[in-house]
Design an enzyme around this catalytic site. Sequence first.
Site, PDB file in Angstrom:
ATOM      1  N   GLU A 182       0.818  -1.205   0.000  1.00 27.61           N
ATOM      2  CA  GLU A 182       0.000   0.000   0.000  1.00 27.61           C
ATOM      3  C   GLU A 182       0.855   1.258   0.000  1.00 27.61           C
ATOM      4  O   GLU A 182       0.695   2.144   0.844  1.00 27.61           O
ATOM      5  CB  GLU A 182      -0.988  -0.024   1.176  1.00 27.61           C
ATOM      6  N   ASP A 221      -8.519  -8.981   3.432  1.00 26.83           N
ATOM      7  CA  ASP A 221      -8.214  -7.971   4.438  1.00 26.83           C
ATOM      8  C   ASP A 221      -9.239  -7.954   5.567  1.00 26.83           C
ATOM      9  O   ASP A 221     -10.085  -7.068   5.606  1.00 26.83           O
ATOM     10  CB  ASP A 221      -8.140  -6.589   3.775  1.00 26.83           C
ATOM     11  N   GLU A 240     -12.454  -2.713  11.848  1.00 25.44           N
ATOM     12  CA  GLU A 240     -12.404  -1.948  10.604  1.00 25.44           C
ATOM     13  C   GLU A 240     -13.550  -2.323   9.663  1.00 25.44           C
ATOM     14  O   GLU A 240     -14.265  -1.449   9.173  1.00 25.44           O
ATOM     15  CB  GLU A 240     -11.056  -2.170   9.912  1.00 25.44           C
TER      16      GLU A 240
END
Lengths: 649, 649
Positions: free
Chosen positions: B265, B344, B372
Site C-alpha cells: 500500500e 483484508d 475496521e
Amino acid sequence: MEDLCWLNPALVSSPPITVHSADPAAGTIRGEIDRVRTAGGDVQVALCTLDHLAETPLEEEVRAALPADGLGTEGFVVVRRGGQVVVAAEAGRGLLYGYFHVVRRGDRLEDTVELPAYPVRMLDHWDNLVPHPVMGAVERGYAGGSIFFHDGAVVEDLSRVREYARLLTSIGINAVSINNVNVRGPATRLLTDLLPDVARIAAVLREWGIATHLAVSYAAPIVLGDLDTSDPLDPRVVRWWAAASDRVYAEVPDLGGFVVKADSENQPGPFTYGRDHGDGANLLARALRPHGGTLYWRCFVYDCHQDWRDRSTDRARAAYDHFMPLDGQFDDNVVLQIKHGPLDFQVREAVSPLLGGLDRTRMALELQVTQEYTGHQRDLCYLGPWWREILDFDTTGAGGATVAQRADTIVAVSNVGDDSNWTGHKLAQANLHSYGRLAWNPGADPVELLHEWAAATFDVDAATRAQLVEIMADSWQVYEHYTAPLGVGFMVAPHGHYGPSVNGYEYSAWGTYHFADRDGVGVDRTVASGTGFTAQYPEPLAGRYEDLATCPDELLLFFHHVPYGHVLQSGRTVVQHIYDTHFQGYDEVVAKVEAWRAIADRFDPATRDNVSARFAGQVRNAREWRDQVNTYFFRMSGVPDAAGRTVYR
Amino acid sequence: MEDLCWLNPALVSSPPITVHSADPAAGTIRGEIDRVRTAGGDVQVALCTLDHLAETPLEEEVRAALPADGLGTEGFVVVRRGGQVVVAAEAGRGLLYGYFHVVRRGDRLEDTVELPAYPVRMLDHWDNLVPHPVMGAVERGYAGGSIFFHDGAVVEDLSRVREYARLLTSIGINAVSINNVNVRGPATRLLTDLLPDVARIAAVLREWGIATHLAVSYAAPIVLGDLDTSDPLDPRVVRWWAAASDRVYAEVPDLGGFVVKADSENQPGPFTYGRDHGDGANLLARALRPHGGTLYWRCFVYDCHQDWRDRSTDRARAAYDHFMPLDGQFDDNVVLQIKHGPLDFQVREAVSPLLGGLDRTRMALELQVTQEYTGHQRDLCYLGPWWREILDFDTTGAGGATVAQRADTIVAVSNVGDDSNWTGHKLAQANLHSYGRLAWNPGADPVELLHEWAAATFDVDAATRAQLVEIMADSWQVYEHYTAPLGVGFMVAPHGHYGPSVNGYEYSAWGTYHFADRDGVGVDRTVASGTGFTAQYPEPLAGRYEDLATCPDELLLFFHHVPYGHVLQSGRTVVQHIYDTHFQGYDEVVAKVEAWRAIADRFDPATRDNVSARFAGQVRNAREWRDQVNTYFFRMSGVPDAAGRTVYR
C-alpha cells in the site's frame, strides 16, 4: 504568481491613451496606462468623463452618439474619426470598463455604445476563513488556497487581491462575496471583530469599482453568543441584525450586501422556528435597507437527508416548491439566487423552472465557474456554450422570455485561488473570462470570447490561437460525452465529485439517483407516472418534457425512466447511445491532446507544462469514465456494443 | 476514564493473597493487591516463585505438580488443598499471570498448570505520532485518540499507558508495537531523537512484563536524511540499520523488535531496488540479532494499483505468490506476519493459504481486534467465534495441522484508544479480552470467555450476565448476515469502511470486486476457469474449494462466480439466500436491542447509555445494509423475494 494573462495589457497592441476626468477612477486608469506597452501608431485615444468632453476633439460626435437614457454609471461610448478615438462615460466606472475595452480592441476600435445587461455582475467565493478539514481552504476550489484568507485571518498583504480586482474589472465583474456561504465558526466574526479586515479588502476592491459582499450565517445572533434564538419574528433578532448591519456599514459604507444559504445542507434557517423564507429573507433585507444593501438569498433548499427508498420525494422539485408560493412576499432589496438547474451544477440538467416561474420577485441566476462537477480544473471543460444555452433558454417553450431576460442579476461561484495561474488549469481562465463577459452581455458568442481571451493571454500567432480555440470550444460537449449520459447527472465519486462512480450517489441521502436496473434507467419526473416535476414548467414546455416523443434526447434520463432498448430521436437505443458517446468522448479527448501536442511548444513553458500535464490526467479520467459507465450498463443490460468495441465484462 | 472494567479486581471475589518472591514483578503484584477488595473467607492464596517455595505450606505438592519441561518464564501452577492455595511460577512474569488467574477465579481456584500456547502474544497499535488528515490519530481506530501519542509527541503523563499495561497483562498479552505500520514523516524519528520517549513507554510496559516493539519504515535511512538508498544489499544500508539498532537498544535494552510493512500500500520496500523480501527482512533481522530482537515482516503485499478491467490479477493470490518461493530463506529471528485471510480482515473470507504453506519460516497469525470491516465498534460484533474458527482451521482439509498449531506467534491490531471505556463501544472490550485469552490458549471457548469478561466487568447478577452473553455470543454471525453475502467481502463505503456500498470498490484499484452483473455474482478463483487461487491450498482442500458441489456455502462467492439461481447446499438459491439472510440479520439486530432493553437498567448508567446508543445506530446500519444489498440484487437479478417481503425497487 504568473503574469496576469488575459488581462495583461502588455500583450495587447494598445494605442496611446490620455485620460480626462476628475473621477477617482481616473487615477486607477492612469496607473494602468503605465503598465501598457503602447504601440504608438496612427490612433490616439482619449478617455473622458462627460464633464471633460470639451477637452477632446470629438465633443459633438460623442454627444450625438449618447443614448437617450444615458450611459448610467457603467456604460461608455466609443467614437472614432480616423486616428482620433474618444471613449466617454458618465462616471469613472464607465471609464474603467471603457479602458479595458480599448485594451482588448487595440487599434481595432470602432464606434459603439456599451451598456451592461445587468447592474450587478457578481462572483461568490466559497473561501473558508479557517481551512475545513475535508473541504480545505476553498470549498470546491481547485486552484490552491484562498486569496483572501490564510490561517484563520484575512491576509496581511492584499497585493494579490488588488491584481484580482483588476482582473475582474477587465471582464466586467463589479461585485464579489468574499467568504463561503457555509459560514462556519470563526467566519461569523467577519461581522464583528474582523470587520476592519473586511474594510481593508473592500478598500482594494473599491478602487476597481467592485462592491464587497459578505456571506453571513442565519444563526449569527446565536453563534456569536448574543441571543438564544434566530427567530425572524422575534424583535430581539430584528434589533440584532439592524445593529449588526449598522456596525458593518460603519466600516464599509458601500458594502453590496449579504449572501445567505439558509435551511440548506444543514445550514441554519427560519424553518427552525416554523417561519418561511419570506420571513427569513426580509429580516435581513430590512437590516440592510437603511444602508442601501441588497440581500442575496439562495434557493438551494432541499432535503439532504432523503431516504433513497422514497421515490415520491424529488430533489428537483424542491426550490420551486419552497419558493413559488412566496412570490411577491419578498422586499424589493431581496434577490433570490437560483442555481441554473434544479439539481446542482451538473454538466447537463434541465433549467430550473423557478427561473421561469417567479414573477414578482427579483432573481439572480447562479452559475458555477469553479468546475465542481465538470472536471475540477484538471479536465478541460469550457463552459461558455453551456451558460449561453442556459441564458438563451426560452422559459415557456413558445417564444417567451429567456432566462437572460428574466434574471435581474448574474452570480457565479468563482474558480480562483492562489495558484500562480489563478485557476489551476491555465485554460480554465477562459471560464472566468467568459463568465464575466456574458454577465455584461449575455448575447456574446462563447467562441468569440475564447478568441478574445486567447488573444489577450498568449503571445502566439493567429493560427495557433485559432487551433487553441478549436481545442477548447467544444470541450464541454466532450465532457458530457464521457460522463453521466442523457442528463441523468451525478455518477461521480462521492464527496469529491471528480471521476466516475456510477453508483456513488445511488443509495445516498442526497436525492440524486439514476435508478438503473437490469431493464432500464432514468428518473421518472413526469406527471403521468413520476414525481410530477414537469408540471413546474409552463405549457408547452411542460408537455414537451412530459412526452417521451418530444423530450429532448440530452435530457431524456433527467425526465424519464426508459428501457435500455428505447429508441432516441437520434435513432439510437439508449444503451447504444451510452456506448457510442463514451467511446466518442474518450476519442475526442485523445484527439484534443494530439492537437495540443502539435502547438504546445509555441506557448510559454509554464503554460505548455501545465496544460500538457492536465491533459494527460484528462485522458486517464476519460478512460475511467468510458469504461466504468460502459461496463456498468453492459453488466446491467447484457446488451453488447453494436460496433463490437471493447466493453469490459 | 471509566473504571478499568474487566480487569477491575474490585469486582472480583478475591481471596487474601500473599506474595513470596524476590522478583521485581512481585512488587507490581503487591501494588495490585492493594487495589483488590479481598473477600476474605476460607481460602488463603500464596503466590511464590519456586525459589521461595519453602515459605509456603504446599511445597511438596507444588513440586509434584510441576511439568517435566518446567514452567518457562510465563507459566504457573496452581495447587489447592482445602483452604490453602499456592500459585507458583519460575519467574515474576509467571506470577503476574498467576495473580490475574486468581483474580478471575476468585475462590473457585482449582489445581491447574497454565502455560501460554505462544511465547509472543502481541498487539499492534496503528497509532499515529501526528494525526493523519484522513485517518486521524489512530488509523482504523474507533475509540478516540492514541494513548501513546498526542500532538506529534509521546504523551507526557503515562498513567493511561500504565493502566493499559495492567489491562493487557490481565489477559495475557506480552508484546506491544506502539506505532502505526504506515510510518509517516515524524514517526520515523522514534528511531532517533524520540528514543528517550520510547524508553519511557518501554519502562512502563516492562513493569507488567510487556515488551515494546517499534514499527519502522523500510526507507528510514532515506527518510532520516542519512542515505540516498535503502537497497538491502548496499553495505552502507546494512551499517545504517546496525547502527540504528545499536542506538535503539542502548535506550531500550529489552525491545522486542521491529514491525515492518514493506512494499505494501505504497509503503517503501526492497522491490524498489530489485531485491526480494528475503533480502529486505534479513537486512533488518541481522541488525536486531546482536540484541536478541525479532523482526515482524508483514505479508500484506499486493498490487494496490490494480486495474479493475484486469480479471487475471487476483489480490487473494498475492501473499502466497510473493512469499512461498522464499520459504526457508528468512533468518530465524524473522517472523512473517500473515493476515488471517488473503484479502483484508473481512467478516468472512477464506483462511490464507500461506498459513498452511510455509514450512521453514516462522509465522505470526495476524488478527484484527479493531473493527475496521466489522462495524467500527459502533455495531456489536463479537469476533471470538470467528477467531476460534480461524485458529481451528485444518490447513490441509484432511486432519492436518490447524492454523493454531502452525503459527509461532499471534498478533492482532488493537481496538484501544483514549475513550473513557477504552474501546468506544463498551461491549467491544470483549473482543480485546477474548483475543488475549485465545492468544494464551487458542482452545478456549469464546462463549466461556464472554462469561469470564462479563463477570469481571459488570456488577450484575448471573442471570443478567447470561442474558448479556447471549446477546453478544452470535453477533459476528449476525453481522455477517446483514453485510456482504457468502464470503464475497467488501461492499463497504470506500475509505471509511463503515456502512454499505455494494459497488463501493467495484471499479477501484484495490483488487476487491464482486463482479455482479444481471446474471450472477462472485469471484471465480478456480483453476478450471478463474484465477487459479484454489491451487494455493493443498489437497483435498484445494479440490473442495474448486468444486461448486463441495465448496462451503459461506465461501461460495469468494471462490465462484455463479448465477443468481444457483442452488446452495442449504437448498436455497443464491439470490434468495441474500434476501433471507439480510432480512434475518436486521431482525436479529432488532431482537438484540429488545433483549438489551430488558436488562439495560441493571447496568451502570455509562454502560447503559453507551450500549443503548450504539445499538440504536446498529439498527439503522443493519437496515441500510439490508435494503441496499437487497435492492441492488433485485435490480440486478429481477428476481422477487419468494417470501414477498419489501425489497425496494
